[in-house]
Write a protein that holds these residues in place. Structure first.
Motif, PDB file in Angstrom:
ATOM      1  N   ALA A 259      -7.218   0.910   4.027  1.00 28.61           N
ATOM      2  CA  ALA A 259      -6.939  -0.265   3.186  1.00 28.61           C
ATOM      3  C   ALA A 259      -6.141  -1.288   3.997  1.00 28.61           C
TER       4      ALA A 259
ATOM      5  N   ILE B  59      -1.963  -1.168  -3.815  1.00 32.04           N
ATOM      6  CA  ILE B  59      -2.982  -0.109  -3.696  1.00 32.04           C
ATOM      7  C   ILE B  59      -2.242   1.231  -3.673  1.00 32.04           C
TER       8      ILE B  59
ATOM      9  N   ALA C 251     -10.730  -0.687  -2.059  1.00 34.35           N
ATOM     10  CA  ALA C 251      -9.511  -1.159  -2.732  1.00 34.35           C
ATOM     11  C   ALA C 251      -8.991  -2.429  -2.048  1.00 34.35           C
TER      12      ALA C 251
ATOM     13  N   ILE D 189       0.863  -1.193   0.000  1.00 36.20           N
ATOM     14  CA  ILE D 189       0.000   0.000   0.000  1.00 36.20           C
ATOM     15  C   ILE D 189       0.895   1.236   0.000  1.00 36.20           C
TER      16      ILE D 189
END
Ligand code: FAD
Length: 321
Positions: A21, A111, A309, A11
């Protein structure tokens, strides 16, 4: 070569989108790594009171809220690394490889939650008063100027929308724009005319800002200069909202991912079948938060797309690994 970090899910970004996320991905046993970037906690750490994060956290500052999100991500064993991604090595297909200042990362899914930053005028006096009367978000900070005089700088949709919003809250709004014509939509301009007629909004065009005036408590006024007749005006006021646009942090991806004309990452969000809302044009690479959202740009909407996501990435990983 830099040391390698391997993960199923990487991420990028430690704002509300990135932390949310991570919380979802970690709870799904994806053992995510967050690369925080230079700005740990993201844009929200720049502001004082956050009054629109649901749940009624009285007097919570942006920094405190983001520390809580950090601790929440950590609690579920997210690995949080203070590094910034500077290079894409492989984005063709999973496994993807990116490189930071400290490490090289290899991962099955990514992400991107690298956020955006507001454009400012670039005046020294402006820097001095950011968070002390100078803001880039009327929806976030307008409430603090109830029944006070404020100014909005800009002429696009955001500036006019926020002028209309502040027109309902502040005692008076000075709308300052460097051109005589506005690029905002006609429907907004129609509403603007009504507030001008009612003396809630006062137009100053074509004017530019010369200086922001204030003391050790905050902003007390603004000095503006006419581009047509060189007139200088000093307007006493308490809040200045600079709405001349935002810039998404997407430069790193511009040759590889599809971006819209303003640089926001395009995801499948417009698809009606509502699957993989956050997936980019490369399967396995997802985007969340301000970097893919040119419309809402709020902490809660960033968190929401961060959650989506993570769920989209989980689906991708389950299917492919
Ligand atoms: P950001 O918060 O922008 O975070 C981006 C993250 O990406 C940062 O951690 C950064 O270090 C990281 N990053 C960037 N590049 C890289 C890279 N190359 N590698 C790794 N990491 C990288 N919203 C509200 O809802 N309420 C408010 O009261 C409010 N007040 C605001 C006040 C101000 C002054 C500002 C500027 C914004 C405010 N907002 C508010 C808007 C809100 O802050 C943003 O919508 C939200 O922070 C966006 O979250 P994000 O996670 O998408 O990105």
């Amino acid at each position: 070569m830099k040391n390698l970090k391997k993960t199923k899910l990487l991420i990028l970004g430690s704002g509300p989108a990135g932390y949310t996320a991570a919380i979802y991905a970690a709870r799904a046993n994806l053992h995510p790594i967050i690369v925080t970037g230079n700005h740990i906690g993201g844009q929200l750490t720049k502001t004082f009171n956050i009054e629109n994060w649901p749940g009624n956290f009285p007097n919570i500052t942006g920094k405190k809220l983001m520390d809580q999100l950090y601790n929440h991500a950590l609690y579920f064993n997210t690995s949080i690394i203070n590094d910034t991604i500077i290079k894409i090595i492989n984005f063709d297909k999973s496994p993807f490889i990116v490189e930071g200042n400290l490490f090289r990362y290899i991962c099955n899914s990514i992400i991107i939650a690298t956020g955006s930053y507001p454009k400012f005028l670039g005046l020294d006096s402006e820097k001095k008063f950011i968070g002390k009367g100078v803001s880039s978000c009327a929806v976030c900070d307008g409430f603090f100027y109830r029944d006070k005089v404020v100014a909005i700088i800009g002429g696009g949709n955001s500036a006019i929308e926020e002028a209309l919003y502040l027109g309902e809250i502040a005692s008076k709004v000075h709308l300052i724009h460097r051109k005589n014509n506005f690029t905002a939509e006609k429907i907004l301009l129609k509403k603007l005319k009504i507030l001008i007629k009612n003396n809630k909004i006062v137009l100053h065009t074509p004017y530019i800002v010369k200086e922001i005036l204030g003391n050790n408590i905050g902003v007390t006024g603004i000095k503006i200069y006419s581009l047509s007749n060189k007139n200088v005006k000093i307007l006493p006021l308490y809040g200045i909202f600079i709405l001349i646009g935002t810039i998404p942090n997407s430069v790193l991806f511009k040759e590889i991912l599809k971006l819209d004309k303003n640089g926001y990452i395009i995801t499948n969000r417009d698809k009606l079948n509502n699957s993989c809302f956050t997936e980019t044009n490369i399967p396995g690479i997802f985007a969340a938060g301000d970097v893919m959202d040119n419309t809402y740009r709020q902490a809660i909407t960033s968190s929401a797309t961060g959650c989506m996501a993570a769920l989209d990435a989980q689906k991708f990983l389950n299917k492919n690994y």
